[in-house]
Design an enzyme around this catalytic site. Structure first.
Site, PDB file in Angstrom:
ATOM      1  N   HIS A 167      66.469  37.672 106.623  1.00 16.75           N
ATOM      2  CA  HIS A 167      65.867  38.999 106.461  1.00 16.75           C
ATOM      3  C   HIS A 167      65.065  39.431 107.683  1.00 16.75           C
ATOM      4  O   HIS A 167      65.215  40.553 108.185  1.00 16.75           O
ATOM      5  CB  HIS A 167      64.957  39.020 105.222  1.00 16.75           C
ATOM      6  N   ASP A 225      73.050  41.697 103.109  1.00 13.32           N
ATOM      7  CA  ASP A 225      71.651  41.302 103.044  1.00 13.32           C
ATOM      8  C   ASP A 225      70.929  42.377 102.238  1.00 13.32           C
ATOM      9  O   ASP A 225      70.830  43.527 102.674  1.00 13.32           O
ATOM     10  CB  ASP A 225      71.059  41.195 104.455  1.00 13.32           C
ATOM     11  N   HIS A 226      70.438  42.002 101.061  1.00 12.28           N
ATOM     12  CA  HIS A 226      69.811  43.001 100.187  1.00 12.28           C
ATOM     13  C   HIS A 226      68.591  43.646 100.827  1.00 12.28           C
ATOM     14  O   HIS A 226      68.197  44.757 100.452  1.00 12.28           O
ATOM     15  CB  HIS A 226      69.429  42.366  98.848  1.00 12.28           C
TER      16      HIS A 226
END
Length: 230
Positions: A74, A11-12
């Site tokens: 996120h 997950d960036h």
């Protein structure tokens, strides 16, 4: 098809400096770690707001919406970092296991309860920063009869063994007056206010704000006396 050690979950959002600092801030500071539980924390609010529309991503947003675009991935990652128990070490599997405990302990809601714990909305035509912005239904790639949300908010709660988790609200929206991604930890009010001249409603609770972007940083809000003016 794959063994557990062959699966990579990326997950960036977890690469942001302030996000990486959440665990350090929690578990490396003796003044915050002991009170990071539902005995002292009233609730947590995670907000991801943008001051732009979907732009050229209308076709994608039609398939995703605000809920699946940000909240299910996120924002849930941010929530687990705020609510998890301290892992035995900082190894990837140990951190992952504690994060998963938060998700597994989250209360499940029935379809009949959805309206009471969630809100969905969609931006309309208006002005942001002096410039006119189109309505979501006027964006390229958006169906004219679309029912896709560009704003979503969910109220939830988890319960883990040591009581580190607390009521939480997760919100995601586009076309807000300002851009901000923030985690606000609001503490309980003092049980007894000794200052009789001050209204209890005017003494606001303490808040720790973890600002992810654009103004990265951590802010502590506490009460203090203002100097008397003649």
């Amino acid at each position: 098809m794959f063994q557990e050690d062959q699966v990579y979950r990326m997950d960036h959002y977890l690469g942001k400096e302030t996000v990486q600092n959440i665990l350090v801030f929690r578990f490396a500071n003796g003044i915050f770690e002991p009170i990071w539980n539902r005995q002292y924390v009233d609730h947590v609010q995670i907000t991801v707001a943008e001051n732009i529309g979907v732009g050229t991503r209308g076709a994608y947003y039609e398939e995703a919406g605000a809920l699946r675009d940000m909240i299910q991935n996120h924002i849930m990652q941010l929530l687990t970092l705020v609510a998890m128990e301290p892992p035995s070490d900082f190894e990837p599997n140990s951190v992952r296991d504690e994060k998963v405990k938060v998700l597994r302990s989250a209360r499940r809601f029935s379809p009949q309860e959805v309206d009471a714990i969630s809100v969905r909305g969609r931006y309309d035509r208006g002005f942001i920063g002096g410039r006119e912005v189109p309505a979501y239904l006027e964006e390229k790639g958006v169906a004219p009869n679309s029912n896709t949300e560009t704003y979503a908010a969910i109220r939830s709660a988890s319960t883990t063994g040591a009581g580190r988790t607390f009521p939480s609200t997760c919100a995601r929206g586009r076309i807000w007056p300002s851009e901000a991604t923030e985690i606000a930890i609001t503490f309980r009010r003092t049980p007894h206010l000794i200052f009789s001249q001050a209204s209890p409603d005017r003494v606001e609770p303490n808040v720790i704000a973890l600002r992810i972007q654009p103004d990265e940083g951590i802010v502590l809000k506490f009460a203090a006396k203002l100097r008397d003016r003649p």
